[in-house]
Motif scaffolding. Structure first.
Motif, PDB file in Angstrom:
ATOM      1  N   LYS A  77       0.827  -1.200   0.000  1.00  0.00           N
ATOM      2  CA  LYS A  77       0.000   0.000   0.000  1.00  0.00           C
ATOM      3  C   LYS A  77       0.866   1.256   0.000  1.00  0.00           C
ATOM      4  CE  LYS A  77      -3.637   2.411   2.570  1.00  0.00           C
ATOM      5  NZ  LYS A  77      -4.520   2.391   3.773  1.00  0.00           N
ATOM      6  N   LEU A  78       1.906   1.258   0.840  1.00  0.00           N
ATOM      7  CA  LEU A  78       2.789   2.413   0.907  1.00  0.00           C
ATOM      8  C   LEU A  78       3.544   2.608  -0.405  1.00  0.00           C
ATOM      9  CD1 LEU A  78       4.001   4.695   2.583  1.00  0.00           C
ATOM     10  CD2 LEU A  78       5.701   3.068   3.450  1.00  0.00           C
ATOM     11  N   THR A  79       4.003   1.515  -0.999  1.00  0.00           N
ATOM     12  CA  THR A  79       4.708   1.595  -2.278  1.00  0.00           C
ATOM     13  C   THR A  79       3.806   2.163  -3.358  1.00  0.00           C
ATOM     14  OG1 THR A  79       6.130  -0.267  -1.717  1.00  0.00           O
ATOM     15  CG2 THR A  79       5.919   0.266  -4.044  1.00  0.00           C
ATOM     16  N   ASP A  80       2.578   1.683  -3.429  1.00  0.00           N
ATOM     17  CA  ASP A  80       1.629   2.180  -4.429  1.00  0.00           C
ATOM     18  C   ASP A  80       1.359   3.667  -4.226  1.00  0.00           C
ATOM     19  OD1 ASP A  80       1.467  -0.344  -5.507  1.00  0.00           O
ATOM     20  OD2 ASP A  80      -0.444  -0.855  -4.534  1.00  0.00           O
ATOM     21  N   GLU A  81       1.233   4.078  -2.973  1.00  0.00           N
ATOM     22  CA  GLU A  81       1.012   5.497  -2.680  1.00  0.00           C
ATOM     23  C   GLU A  81       2.220   6.335  -3.115  1.00  0.00           C
ATOM     24  OE1 GLU A  81       0.239   5.646   1.485  1.00  0.00           O
ATOM     25  OE2 GLU A  81      -1.842   4.957   1.302  1.00  0.00           O
ATOM     26  N   ASN A  82       3.417   5.833  -2.839  1.00  0.00           N
ATOM     27  CA  ASN A  82       4.632   6.544  -3.226  1.00  0.00           C
ATOM     28  C   ASN A  82       4.705   6.725  -4.737  1.00  0.00           C
ATOM     29  OD1 ASN A  82       6.767   4.957  -0.700  1.00  0.00           O
ATOM     30  ND2 ASN A  82       5.434   6.737  -0.533  1.00  0.00           N
ATOM     31  N   LEU A  83       4.504   5.638  -5.468  1.00  0.00           N
ATOM     32  CA  LEU A  83       4.630   5.700  -6.922  1.00  0.00           C
ATOM     33  C   LEU A  83       3.546   6.572  -7.546  1.00  0.00           C
ATOM     34  CD1 LEU A  83       5.638   2.015  -7.744  1.00  0.00           C
ATOM     35  CD2 LEU A  83       7.103   4.038  -7.555  1.00  0.00           C
ATOM     36  N   ASP A  84       2.365   6.547  -6.970  1.00  0.00           N
ATOM     37  CA  ASP A  84       1.293   7.400  -7.477  1.00  0.00           C
ATOM     38  C   ASP A  84       1.640   8.877  -7.270  1.00  0.00           C
ATOM     39  OD1 ASP A  84      -1.509   7.676  -8.525  1.00  0.00           O
ATOM     40  OD2 ASP A  84      -1.806   8.644  -6.577  1.00  0.00           O
ATOM     41  N   ALA A  85       2.244   9.190  -6.107  1.00  0.00           N
ATOM     42  CA  ALA A  85       2.633  10.574  -5.814  1.00  0.00           C
ATOM     43  C   ALA A  85       3.773  11.040  -6.716  1.00  0.00           C
ATOM     44  CB  ALA A  85       3.028  10.703  -4.352  1.00  0.00           C
ATOM     45  N   LEU A  86       4.628  10.096  -7.130  1.00  0.00           N
ATOM     46  CA  LEU A  86       5.786  10.450  -7.963  1.00  0.00           C
ATOM     47  C   LEU A  86       5.430  10.644  -9.433  1.00  0.00           C
ATOM     48  CD1 LEU A  86       8.399   7.959  -6.463  1.00  0.00           C
ATOM     49  CD2 LEU A  86       8.532  10.462  -6.349  1.00  0.00           C
ATOM     50  N   LYS A  87       4.253  10.204  -9.822  1.00  0.00           N
ATOM     51  CA  LYS A  87       3.872  10.225 -11.236  1.00  0.00           C
ATOM     52  C   LYS A  87       3.982  11.616 -11.850  1.00  0.00           C
ATOM     53  CE  LYS A  87       0.091   8.962 -14.358  1.00  0.00           C
ATOM     54  NZ  LYS A  87      -1.276   8.382 -14.451  1.00  0.00           N
ATOM     55  N   ASP A  88       3.467  12.617 -11.151  1.00  0.00           N
ATOM     56  CA  ASP A  88       3.469  13.987 -11.685  1.00  0.00           C
ATOM     57  C   ASP A  88       4.872  14.575 -11.777  1.00  0.00           C
ATOM     58  OD1 ASP A  88       0.730  13.925 -11.968  1.00  0.00           O
ATOM     59  OD2 ASP A  88       0.329  14.929 -10.066  1.00  0.00           O
ATOM     60  N   TYR A  89       5.850  13.926 -11.187  1.00  0.00           N
ATOM     61  CA  TYR A  89       7.233  14.416 -11.196  1.00  0.00           C
ATOM     62  C   TYR A  89       8.149  13.560 -12.075  1.00  0.00           C
ATOM     63  CZ  TYR A  89       5.486  17.027  -7.184  1.00  0.00           C
ATOM     64  OH  TYR A  89       4.749  17.859  -6.367  1.00  0.00           O
ATOM     65  N   GLY A  90       7.526  12.704 -12.898  1.00  0.00           N
ATOM     66  CA  GLY A  90       8.326  11.856 -13.760  1.00  0.00           C
ATOM     67  C   GLY A  90       9.180  10.878 -12.984  1.00  0.00           C
ATOM     68  N   TYR A  91       8.741  10.583 -11.735  1.00  0.00           N
ATOM     69  CA  TYR A  91       9.451   9.641 -10.862  1.00  0.00           C
ATOM     70  C   TYR A  91      10.887  10.079 -10.568  1.00  0.00           C
ATOM     71  CZ  TYR A  91       5.390   7.146 -12.466  1.00  0.00           C
ATOM     72  OH  TYR A  91       4.082   6.826 -12.765  1.00  0.00           O
ATOM     73  N   PHE A  92      11.179  11.369 -10.824  1.00  0.00           N
ATOM     74  CA  PHE A  92      12.520  11.944 -10.605  1.00  0.00           C
ATOM     75  C   PHE A  92      13.576  11.260 -11.469  1.00  0.00           C
ATOM     76  CE2 PHE A  92      10.914  12.819  -6.044  1.00  0.00           C
ATOM     77  CZ  PHE A  92      10.309  14.000  -6.460  1.00  0.00           C
ATOM     78  N   ILE A  93      13.148  10.628 -12.564  1.00  0.00           N
ATOM     79  CA  ILE A  93      14.047   9.922 -13.466  1.00  0.00           C
ATOM     80  C   ILE A  93      14.158  10.723 -14.758  1.00  0.00           C
ATOM     81  CG2 ILE A  93      14.478   7.794 -14.748  1.00  0.00           C
ATOM     82  CD1 ILE A  93      14.528   7.394 -11.725  1.00  0.00           C
ATOM     83  N   PHE A  94      15.382  11.112 -15.136  1.00  0.00           N
ATOM     84  CA  PHE A  94      15.575  11.941 -16.321  1.00  0.00           C
ATOM     85  C   PHE A  94      16.664  11.344 -17.214  1.00  0.00           C
ATOM     86  CE2 PHE A  94      14.027  14.528 -12.840  1.00  0.00           C
ATOM     87  CZ  PHE A  94      12.976  15.230 -13.421  1.00  0.00           C
ATOM     88  N   PHE A  95      16.239  10.813 -18.350  1.00  0.00           N
ATOM     89  CA  PHE A  95      17.159  10.277 -19.354  1.00  0.00           C
ATOM     90  C   PHE A  95      17.321  11.290 -20.481  1.00  0.00           C
ATOM     91  CE2 PHE A  95      16.252   5.966 -17.725  1.00  0.00           C
ATOM     92  CZ  PHE A  95      17.501   5.366 -17.860  1.00  0.00           C
ATOM     93  N   ARG A  96      18.539  11.371 -21.013  1.00  0.00           N
ATOM     94  CA  ARG A  96      18.805  12.154 -22.214  1.00  0.00           C
ATOM     95  C   ARG A  96      19.673  11.322 -23.154  1.00  0.00           C
ATOM     96  NH1 ARG A  96      17.962  17.811 -22.392  1.00  0.00           N
ATOM     97  NH2 ARG A  96      16.819  18.522 -20.551  1.00  0.00           N
ATOM     98  N   PHE A  97      19.439  11.536 -24.449  1.00  0.00           N
ATOM     99  CA  PHE A  97      20.234  10.855 -25.472  1.00  0.00           C
ATOM    100  C   PHE A  97      20.789  11.926 -26.403  1.00  0.00           C
ATOM    101  CE2 PHE A  97      20.494   8.272 -29.496  1.00  0.00           C
ATOM    102  CZ  PHE A  97      21.548   7.478 -29.073  1.00  0.00           C
ATOM    103  N   ASN A  98      22.105  12.076 -26.401  1.00  0.00           N
ATOM    104  CA  ASN A  98      22.752  13.173 -27.138  1.00  0.00           C
ATOM    105  C   ASN A  98      22.132  14.517 -26.770  1.00  0.00           C
ATOM    106  OD1 ASN A  98      24.648  11.582 -28.486  1.00  0.00           O
ATOM    107  ND2 ASN A  98      23.233  11.125 -30.165  1.00  0.00           N
ATOM    108  N   GLY A  99      21.792  14.666 -25.490  1.00  0.00           N
ATOM    109  CA  GLY A  99      21.251  15.921 -24.984  1.00  0.00           C
ATOM    110  C   GLY A  99      19.749  16.056 -25.074  1.00  0.00           C
ATOM    111  N   ALA A 100      19.082  15.166 -25.786  1.00  0.00           N
ATOM    112  CA  ALA A 100      17.628  15.280 -25.976  1.00  0.00           C
ATOM    113  C   ALA A 100      16.889  14.477 -24.901  1.00  0.00           C
ATOM    114  CB  ALA A 100      17.241  14.772 -27.356  1.00  0.00           C
ATOM    115  N   PRO A 101      15.890  15.069 -24.255  1.00  0.00           N
ATOM    116  CA  PRO A 101      15.123  14.348 -23.232  1.00  0.00           C
ATOM    117  C   PRO A 101      14.444  13.120 -23.823  1.00  0.00           C
ATOM    118  CG  PRO A 101      14.649  16.702 -23.181  1.00  0.00           C
ATOM    119  CD  PRO A 101      15.425  16.458 -24.431  1.00  0.00           C
ATOM    120  N   GLN A 102      14.363  12.069 -23.020  1.00  0.00           N
ATOM    121  CA  GLN A 102      13.748  10.822 -23.456  1.00  0.00           C
ATOM    122  C   GLN A 102      12.511  10.517 -22.616  1.00  0.00           C
ATOM    123  OE1 GLN A 102      15.189   9.001 -26.234  1.00  0.00           O
ATOM    124  NE2 GLN A 102      16.071  11.071 -26.266  1.00  0.00           N
TER     125      GLN A 102
END
Length: 220
Positions: A77-102
């Motif tokens: 339950k706590l994990t599901d709540e955490n991941l749902d809250a992170l959705k609007d923030y892109g889960y704080f995961i930011f990939f770039r390929f040759n500088g372009a956001p992915q």
């Protein structure tokens, strides 16, 4: 431990950030880059261990078992709540390929544990890339950070960056050095010349300027 870069942002960013921008939660992290059989980067699995104060607050309302742990149902339950809250923030995961956001997909394989000795929670989840990336065709950059500086992410010392499988010959996956004092001063001087409406280039935000990057690249 590596020094916490975000704690220096109040000094470095001056008026570029709101005065209230400072971390309230601290997370020690590890990232595992996911590699396919043909050498493509397909996503990342993260491990975040948050501070004791956060765990105390997050577990409020849950009843511990006799041994001090929490039931699998409560952890889910706590994990599901955490991941749902992170959705609007892109889960704080930011990939770039040759500088372009992915673009990334929805998280999978979410799980959480509670350490009764350290009294800390550790959250695990996997974030897939919508399109797999070929490191032989360009530089892949991964950053994990909170653009609003509410959470201060710091890589752990012990094996901070893992790879799920061997990457192609001639390629490397490494965690780049954190910004040093000279780099912080240089960024401070640069920001001092900008007005409050200025934003970093290439769609980046201020947090990206200071986040520690994991990089995958290949020699020609």
């Amino acid at each position: 431990m590596l020094k916490r870069v975000v704690l220096l942002l109040g000094f470095v960013l001056l008026q570029a950030l709101p005065a209230a921008a400072h971390p309230h939660v601290w997370a020690d992290m590890r990232s595992q880059l996911l590699i396919s059989d043909d050498g493509m980067v397909t996503g990342v699995r993260v491990q975040w261990t948050t501070d004791k104060a956060y765990a105390l607050d997050a577990l409020d309302g849950f009843t511990p078992l006799a041994d001090g742990t929490y039931s699998a149902e409560d952890m889910k339950k706590l994990t599901d709540e955490n991941l749902d809250a992170l959705k609007d923030y892109g889960y704080f995961i930011f990939f770039r390929f040759n500088g372009a956001p992915q673009k990334i997909g929805a998280p999978v394989e979410g799980a959480q544990t509670y350490d009764t000795t350290e009294k800390q929670l550790t959250l695990y989840f996997t974030v897939p890339l919508e399109t797999s990336l070929d490191p032989r065709k360009g530089i892949i950059d991964l950053k994990v950070y909170d653009p609003e500086f509410y959470i201060d992410f710091e890589y752990i010392d012990d094996k901070p960056l893992l790879i799920s499988k061997a990457i192609p010959p001639g390629c490397t996956a490494e965690l780049l050095p954190i910004v040093g004092d000279a780099g912080l001063q240089q960024t401070k001087d640069m920001l001092a010349t900008k007005d409050k409406s200025w934003k970093p280039e290439n769609g980046e935000d201020f947090g990206s300027l200071f986040a520690q990057a994991a990089e995958v690249k290949c020699t020609p």
